[in-house]
Design an enzyme around this catalytic site. Structure first.
Site, PDB file in Angstrom:
ATOM      1  N   LYS A  18      -4.141  -4.085  -0.428  1.00 44.96           N
ATOM      2  CA  LYS A  18      -3.633  -4.818   0.732  1.00 44.96           C
ATOM      3  C   LYS A  18      -4.371  -6.138   0.856  1.00 44.96           C
ATOM      4  O   LYS A  18      -5.306  -6.424   0.105  1.00 44.96           O
ATOM      5  CB  LYS A  18      -3.759  -3.995   2.014  1.00 44.96           C
ATOM      6  N   LYS A  31       4.330   0.480   0.527  1.00 44.96           N
ATOM      7  CA  LYS A  31       4.146   0.684   1.964  1.00 44.96           C
ATOM      8  C   LYS A  31       4.677  -0.499   2.763  1.00 44.96           C
ATOM      9  O   LYS A  31       4.360  -1.646   2.453  1.00 44.96           O
ATOM     10  CB  LYS A  31       2.656   0.848   2.296  1.00 44.96           C
TER      11      LYS A  31
END
EC number: 4.2.3.153
Length: 234
Positions: free
Chosen positions: A27, A85
């Site tokens: 991320k 995600k």
């Protein structure tokens, strides 16, 4: 419980991998709670982890932009992510959530049906103007999503447990399982939360700050990953 650890670069990914994380998650905290990193970073992490763990990648905190989200999801899949995600940020209705997730799932599964889609709601949904995570399992199941998750949308040090109590998180977990989905809990979790998490029973917990010594802007520490792995397996 499986442990998902979120490095921001390949150096941290090696630490998370060697430390024993079950899933290595790519991320970019500079771009938000589920901020997207760059395709080459996903590829670099995939290379250094070298098959020891599956790779997940966040594609962003999304408002209602199904086309943009689907294209981003395909990009993460092509770059090598095994789990893709997406955060449902400023999603107003269940119908918006359904269309967004359906298009993402199609983009990913048309490319490779073995890859998994993760839909994340936010425990602090009221302050970011989004839908309740408790509505997510039914919508996600209809869209063909594999995993539902709850995280904090605003990263100001407040924990998921400050916005959803044990009963609500247990309901979220049980709902996910009733629809045949895996589920995950994240959001400024602490070591002292582990007994509570074990009672709630998520399949996966997601962390960054906890294994950085409490400050998600610093670096992941291998000894803290190892400590958390041991506690999750106890």
């Amino acid at each position: 419980m499986k442990l998902l650890v979120s490095p921001i670069n390949s150096e941290e990914a090696i630490i998370a991998s060697i430390g024993g994380a079950d899933i290595v998650d790519v991320k970019n905290p500079k771009e938000g709670s589920l901020g997207a990193n760059f395709p080459w970073v996903i590829r670099e992490v995939k290379a250094v982890v070298n098959g020891r763990q599956p790779i997940s990648a966040t594609i962003g905190d999304f408002n209602y932009k199904p086309g943009t989200a689907a294209l981003a999801a395909l990009g993460a899949a092509v770059a090598g992510a095994d789990y893709i995600k997406v955060g449902l940020y400023d999603i107003q209705t269940e119908s918006q959530a359904l269309e967004l997730l359906t298009k993402i799932t199609r983009a990913v599964k048309d490319y490779n049906p073995l890859k998994k889609v993760v839909a994340s709601g936010y425990s602090d949904y009221k302050r970011i103007n989004s839908i309740s995570p408790l509505l997510l399992p039914a919508v996600a199941a209809e869209a063909g999503v594999d995993v539902v998750m709850v995280d904090t949308g605003v990263k100001d040090g407040k924990s998921t447990f400050e916005f959803m109590d044990e009963k609500e998180l247990k309901e979220f977990t049980d709902l996910a399982h009733s629809y045949g989905l895996e589920n995950a809990i994240a959001g400024s979790l602490k070591f002292e939360d582990i007994p509570l998490l074990e009672r709630i029973g998520p399949d996966i917990i997601g962390v960054r700050g906890m294994v950085c010594g409490g400050d998600r802007s610093t670096s992941i520490r291998q000894e803290l990953v190892e400590k958390l792995v041991a506690e999750c397996q106890a």
